[in-house]
Write an enzyme that holds these catalytic residues in place. Structure first.
Site, mmCIF file in Angstrom:
data_model
loop_
_atom_site.group_PDB
_atom_site.id
_atom_site.type_symbol
_atom_site.label_atom_id
_atom_site.label_comp_id
_atom_site.label_asym_id
_atom_site.label_seq_id
_atom_site.Cartn_x
_atom_site.Cartn_y
_atom_site.Cartn_z
ATOM 1 N N CYS A 1 -22.216 30.111 -6.576
ATOM 2 C CA CYS A 1 -20.890 29.414 -5.952
ATOM 3 C C CYS A 1 -21.001 29.309 -4.590
ATOM 4 O O CYS A 1 -20.215 28.479 -4.093
ATOM 5 C CB CYS A 1 -19.817 30.146 -6.208
ATOM 6 S SG CYS A 1 -19.746 31.877 -6.064
ATOM 7 N N GLU B 1 -11.523 33.354 -8.914
ATOM 8 C CA GLU B 1 -12.482 32.917 -8.121
ATOM 9 C C GLU B 1 -13.358 31.920 -8.656
ATOM 10 O O GLU B 1 -14.101 32.047 -9.698
ATOM 11 C CB GLU B 1 -13.538 34.110 -8.191
ATOM 12 C CG GLU B 1 -12.995 35.256 -7.562
ATOM 13 C CD GLU B 1 -13.141 35.626 -5.866
ATOM 14 O OE1 GLU B 1 -13.589 34.604 -5.378
ATOM 15 O OE2 GLU B 1 -12.532 36.440 -5.265
ATOM 16 N N GLU C 1 -19.442 20.007 -7.754
ATOM 17 C CA GLU C 1 -20.125 20.980 -7.814
ATOM 18 C C GLU C 1 -21.202 20.831 -9.096
ATOM 19 O O GLU C 1 -20.744 20.610 -10.252
ATOM 20 C CB GLU C 1 -19.374 22.365 -8.308
ATOM 21 C CG GLU C 1 -20.425 23.646 -8.348
ATOM 22 C CD GLU C 1 -19.589 24.914 -8.652
ATOM 23 O OE1 GLU C 1 -18.906 24.747 -9.750
ATOM 24 O OE2 GLU C 1 -19.685 25.852 -7.886
ATOM 25 N N LYS D 1 -14.547 40.314 -20.847
ATOM 26 C CA LYS D 1 -15.359 39.437 -21.858
ATOM 27 C C LYS D 1 -16.324 38.673 -20.910
ATOM 28 O O LYS D 1 -16.126 37.890 -20.049
ATOM 29 C CB LYS D 1 -14.148 38.439 -22.206
ATOM 30 C CG LYS D 1 -15.101 37.343 -23.430
ATOM 31 C CD LYS D 1 -14.812 35.882 -23.586
ATOM 32 C CE LYS D 1 -15.497 35.105 -22.772
ATOM 33 N NZ LYS D 1 -16.996 35.004 -23.027
HETATM 34 P P1 NAP Z 1 -16.945 28.809 -17.024
HETATM 35 O O1 NAP Z 1 -17.627 27.938 -17.834
HETATM 36 O O2 NAP Z 1 -15.895 28.520 -16.492
HETATM 37 O O3 NAP Z 1 -17.150 30.131 -17.917
HETATM 38 C C1 NAP Z 1 -16.756 31.703 -17.343
HETATM 39 C C2 NAP Z 1 -16.152 32.528 -18.355
HETATM 40 O O4 NAP Z 1 -15.010 31.744 -18.763
HETATM 41 C C3 NAP Z 1 -17.303 32.516 -19.473
HETATM 42 O O5 NAP Z 1 -17.074 33.971 -19.988
HETATM 43 C C4 NAP Z 1 -16.518 31.449 -20.613
HETATM 44 O O6 NAP Z 1 -17.141 32.132 -21.646
HETATM 45 C C5 NAP Z 1 -15.117 31.759 -20.208
HETATM 46 N N1 NAP Z 1 -14.287 30.767 -20.872
HETATM 47 C C6 NAP Z 1 -14.926 29.427 -21.083
HETATM 48 N N2 NAP Z 1 -14.040 28.478 -21.355
HETATM 49 C C7 NAP Z 1 -12.872 29.197 -21.662
HETATM 50 C C8 NAP Z 1 -11.315 29.028 -21.951
HETATM 51 N N3 NAP Z 1 -11.108 27.934 -22.251
HETATM 52 N N4 NAP Z 1 -10.557 30.240 -21.862
HETATM 53 C C9 NAP Z 1 -10.841 31.444 -21.507
HETATM 54 N N5 NAP Z 1 -12.166 31.306 -20.876
HETATM 55 C C10 NAP Z 1 -13.139 30.707 -20.972
HETATM 56 O O7 NAP Z 1 -18.038 29.298 -15.830
HETATM 57 P P2 NAP Z 1 -19.601 29.274 -15.985
HETATM 58 O O8 NAP Z 1 -20.386 28.161 -16.239
HETATM 59 O O9 NAP Z 1 -19.799 30.604 -16.772
HETATM 60 O O10 NAP Z 1 -20.085 29.625 -14.564
HETATM 61 C C11 NAP Z 1 -20.405 29.032 -13.516
HETATM 62 C C12 NAP Z 1 -18.897 28.786 -12.510
HETATM 63 O O11 NAP Z 1 -18.683 29.939 -12.004
HETATM 64 C C13 NAP Z 1 -19.267 27.816 -11.304
HETATM 65 O O12 NAP Z 1 -18.222 26.752 -11.391
HETATM 66 C C14 NAP Z 1 -19.351 28.962 -10.224
HETATM 67 O O13 NAP Z 1 -19.153 28.329 -9.059
HETATM 68 C C15 NAP Z 1 -18.252 29.904 -10.794
HETATM 69 N N6 NAP Z 1 -18.484 31.027 -9.983
HETATM 70 C C16 NAP Z 1 -17.696 31.384 -8.820
HETATM 71 C C17 NAP Z 1 -17.779 32.738 -8.226
HETATM 72 C C18 NAP Z 1 -16.706 32.910 -7.146
HETATM 73 O O14 NAP Z 1 -16.779 33.988 -6.615
HETATM 74 N N7 NAP Z 1 -15.993 31.916 -6.747
HETATM 75 C C19 NAP Z 1 -18.641 33.375 -8.483
HETATM 76 C C20 NAP Z 1 -19.401 33.146 -9.550
HETATM 77 C C21 NAP Z 1 -19.661 31.725 -10.238
HETATM 78 P P3 NAP Z 1 -18.160 31.569 -22.511
HETATM 79 O O15 NAP Z 1 -19.476 32.042 -21.659
HETATM 80 O O16 NAP Z 1 -18.392 32.176 -23.833
HETATM 81 O O17 NAP Z 1 -18.044 29.917 -22.369
#
Ligand code: NAP
Length: 497
Positions: A285, A251, A386, A176
Site C-alpha cells: 500500500c 487501513e 490503485e 480472519k
Molecule cells: P481486500 O480484497 O479488501 O481483502 C482484505 C480482507 O477483507 C481479506 O481478508 C478479505 O477476505 C476480506 N474481505 C473481502 N471482501 C469482504 C467483505 N465483503 N466483507 C468483509 N471482509 C471482506 O484486500 P486485499 O486484496 O486482500 O489487499 C490489498 C489491499 O489492501 C490494497 O488495497 C492495499 O493497499 C491494502 N492494504 C492497506 C494497508 C494499509 O496499511 N493501509 C496495508 C496492506 C494492504 P478474502 O481474502 O477471503 O477475500
C-alpha cells in the site's frame, strides 16, 4: 499436504459444515495446504469465545506488565521458529525469501516487541481539579471483543499490526486472515497458546470475506472491527458495521507519489524507486506508483531507472538470489495487465516491461515483468487508481506548485515522498502533501515507533506507534466529589431551593 484447522476458544476445530478451501503457491499455481471455511455458526462461536474471555477479566484485567511479558514471549517464539515461518510465508505469498527473511519476519518481531513494551508506558492527563473541589481523572480501558480482518500482502505482519495493539491493551480478538494467505496466521495461534495467551483471547477463523468477513462486520456482539485491505471493501464494512455502531478502524489503499526535483540526488532517487516501486512485488500500500519527475532531470531519471529494472532477478521465490517473485494470483495478474492496457489506451507510452516472463519450472506462476509507462494524461486510470502491481507510472512536472497539486489530486492519502537537496522545498512539501506519511529523500521506511495512518480514502486510525494502542481503547472520565456536601452550591443554578 497439510490441512489446517481453525483456532477457537483455545482449541483447534474443523468447519461445522465440513468445507475446506485450497491454498496455492503463487509461484507454481499448485496447492500447498487447505484450510477450513467457517460457517456462520463457527463465526458466532469465535465471537462468543472472544466475548467470554474478555468478560472473564483473565486478560482484560491483567496488568500491562503481565500482558507485555506474554507478548514478548510470542516474539521470542516466532524468532525461535522463524525458519518455518519464513518457508511457509514464502511458499504461500510468492514474495522472495530474501525479503521475507531479511525484512518481513525480523521487522514483524520488532513490531511485537515495541507494542509489548509500549503498552506499559501510556500516559494520560494528570488527575486534576477542573471544577472547584472536584477531581477528574481519565481511565483508558480496552474496548472488548474485536474483529480483525487482514489482507494477503503481508500476511503475518498485518495481523500483528492490528491484533497486537488490541491485545496489548487488554482486548480479545477474532482474526480472519485473507483467503490467499492464511497459513502463518494459523501458525501464530499455536505460538500464542504456548506463550500463555489465555484461551479465547486470540481466535483465528478462515473463509471467504464475502461470508465470514461480512458476518463479523454485521455482528452485534463485536465491539469493534479493525480492517486492513482495499478501500472498496473498507466502505462496505463501514456500512455493515453500523448495525450496532461498532467502532471501525480502516487501513486502506494508497497511490503514493514520488516527487523528484531537479536538485535531487538522482542516483539515490533511482535506487529508492526500485525498492519503493517493487518491494513486495509491487503489492504494497506504500508503493511509490506515480513518479513526478521535474522536466530538467526527466530523461536522466527514466534512463537510469530502465537500466536498473533490467538488472533485477525475477524467479523462484525460494531462491535466495531472487529479487522479485510472482503476483499473488491470476486475478491480480490480469488486473495489473488490464491497467497497463488501459494506461496505453488512455494515451500512455509503454517504455519497457509488462510482459509475462518465462521462468523454467514456474510456467503456471503468476509472474509479470515490471512495467514503465510514461503518460501526460493526469486523469488516466494508471494515475488515479490503485493498481497494486509492479507498474511505474512516470509523469513530468514544471515547478513546485504543479508537482504538489497533482500529487494531492487523488482520493488516497497514505504514503508520499519528495526528493530534493533544498531544505526549504523539503519542508514546504512535508507541510503541503496531504498524506499520512511524507518521506524526504527516502521511501517506505516505517519504524515501529512511528504511526502508519491514512488521510482521505486511505482510511483512518493508526498502525504501530503508541497511537495504535490508543486506537483500541475507550477513554473514561472519572469524577470525585471533594466537598462531601449534601447540596452542592452549583445545584442552585438549575434547581433553586
Ligand atoms: P481486500 O480484497 O479488501 O481483502 C482484505 C480482507 O477483507 C481479506 O481478508 C478479505 O477476505 C476480506 N474481505 C473481502 N471482501 C469482504 C467483505 N465483503 N466483507 C468483509 N471482509 C471482506 O484486500 P486485499 O486484496 O486482500 O489487499 C490489498 C489491499 O489492501 C490494497 O488495497 C492495499 O493497499 C491494502 N492494504 C492497506 C494497508 C494499509 O496499511 N493501509 C496495508 C496492506 C494492504 P478474502 O481474502 O477471503 O477475500
Amino acid at each position: 499436504m497439510e490441512t489446517y484447522k481453525m483456532f477457537i476458544g483455545g482449541k483447534w476445530v474443523e468447519s461445522s459444515e465440513n468445507q475446506v478451501l485450497k491454498v496455492l503457491n503463487p509461484s507454481t499455481g499448485l496447492p500447498v495446504a487447505s484450510v477450513q471455511s467457517a460457517s456462520r455458526d463457527d463465526v458466532r462461536k469465535a465471537i462468543n469465545a472472544a466475548r467470554n474471555s474478555f468478560a472473564s477479566g483473565i486478560w482484560s484485567r491483567a496488568t500491562p506488565g503481565d500482558r507485555s511479558n506474554v507478548l514478548l514471549k510470542v516474539a521470542e517464539l516466532i524468532e525461535k521458529n522463524q525458519d518455518k515461518f519464513i518457508k511457509v510465508e514464502t511458499e504461500n505469498s510468492g514474495k522472495s525469501i530474501k525479503q521475507i527473511s531479511g525484512y518481513d519476519i525480523p521487522y514483524t518481531i520488532d513490531n511485537i516487541r515495541f507494542l509489548a513494551g509500549a503498552c506499559r508506558t501510556l500516559e494520560g492527563k494528570a488527575m486534576n481539579e477542573y471544577v472547584a473541589d472536584g477531581t477528574s481523572a481519565i481511565r483508558r480501558e480496552p474496548i472488548g471483543a474485536i474483529g480483525i480482518i487482514t489482507p494477503w500482502n503481508y500476511p503475518l505482519m498485518m495481523v500483528v499490526w492490528r491484533a497486537f495493539p488490541a491485545l496489548a491493551m487488554g482486548n480479545s480478538v477474532v482474526v480472519k486472515p485473507a483467503s490467499y494467505t492464511p497459513l502463518t496466521t494459523l501458525m501464530l495461534a499455536d505460538i500464542m497458546k504456548e506463550a500463555g495467551v489465555p484461551d479465547g483471547v486470540f481466535n483465528v477463523i478462515t473463509g471467504p470475506g464475502s461470508s465470514v468477513g461480512e458476518e463479523m462486520a454485521k455482528s452485534e456482539k463485536l465491539d469493534m472491527i479493525a480492517f486492513t485491505g482495499s478501500t472498496e471493501v473498507g466502505k462496505r464494512l463501514s456500512v455493515l458495521a453500523a448495525s450496532n455502531l461498532k467502532k471501525v478502524s480502516l487501513e486502506l489503499g494508497g497511490k503514493a507519489p514520488f516527487i523528484v526535483f531537479k536538485d535531487a540526488n538522482i542516483d539515490a532517487a533511482v535506487e529508492s524507486a526500485i525498492v519503493g516501486g517493487l518491494v513486495n512485488n509491487g503489492q504494497d500500500c506504500a508503493n511509490s506508483t506515480r513518479y513526478y519527475i521535474q522536466e530538467e532531470v526527466f530523461d536522466k531519471f527514466v534512463s537510469l531507472l530502465k537500466n536498473r529494472i533490467q538488472k533485477l532477478r525475477i524467479g523462484d521465490p525460494m531462491d535466495p538470489a531472487t529479487d522479485m517473485g510472482p503476483l499473488i494470483s491470476e486475478t491480480q495478474r490480469e488486473r495489473v495487465e488490464g491497467y497497463i492496457e488501459k494506461g496505453i489506451q488512455e494515451g500512455g507510452k509503454l517504455l519497457s516491461g509488462g510482459e509475462r516472463p518465462e521462468i523454467p519450472g514456474h510456467e503456471k506462476g503468476y509472474y509479470i515483468n515490471p512495467a514503465l509507462i510514461y503518460t501526460e494524461n493526469e486523469d488516466s486510470a494508471i494515475v488515479k487508481e490503485e493498481i497494486f502491481g509492479p507498474v511505474f507510472t512516470i509523469l513530468k512536472f514544471k515547478d513546485y506548485n504543479d508537482a504538489i497539486s497533482r500529487s494531492n489530486d487523488v482520493t488516497y492519502g497514505l504514503g508520499s515522498s519528495v526528493w530534493t537537496s533544498d531544505i526549504t522545498t523539503a519542508m514546504r512539501a512535508t507541510r503541503d502533501l496531504r498524506f499520512g506519511t511524507v518521506w524526504v529523500n527516502e521511501h517506505v521506511v516505517v519504524p515501529s515507533e512511528m504511526p502508519w495512518a491514512g488521510y482521505k480514502e486511505s482510511g483512518h486510525g493508526a498502525s504501530l506507534s503508541p497511537y495504535s494502542l490508543e486506537e483500541f481503547t475507550y477513554i473514561k472520565h472519572v469524577y470525585f466529589d471533594l466537598t462531601g456536601k449534601v447540596r452542592k452550591d452549583w445545584y442552585d443554578q438549575i434547581f433553586k431551593g
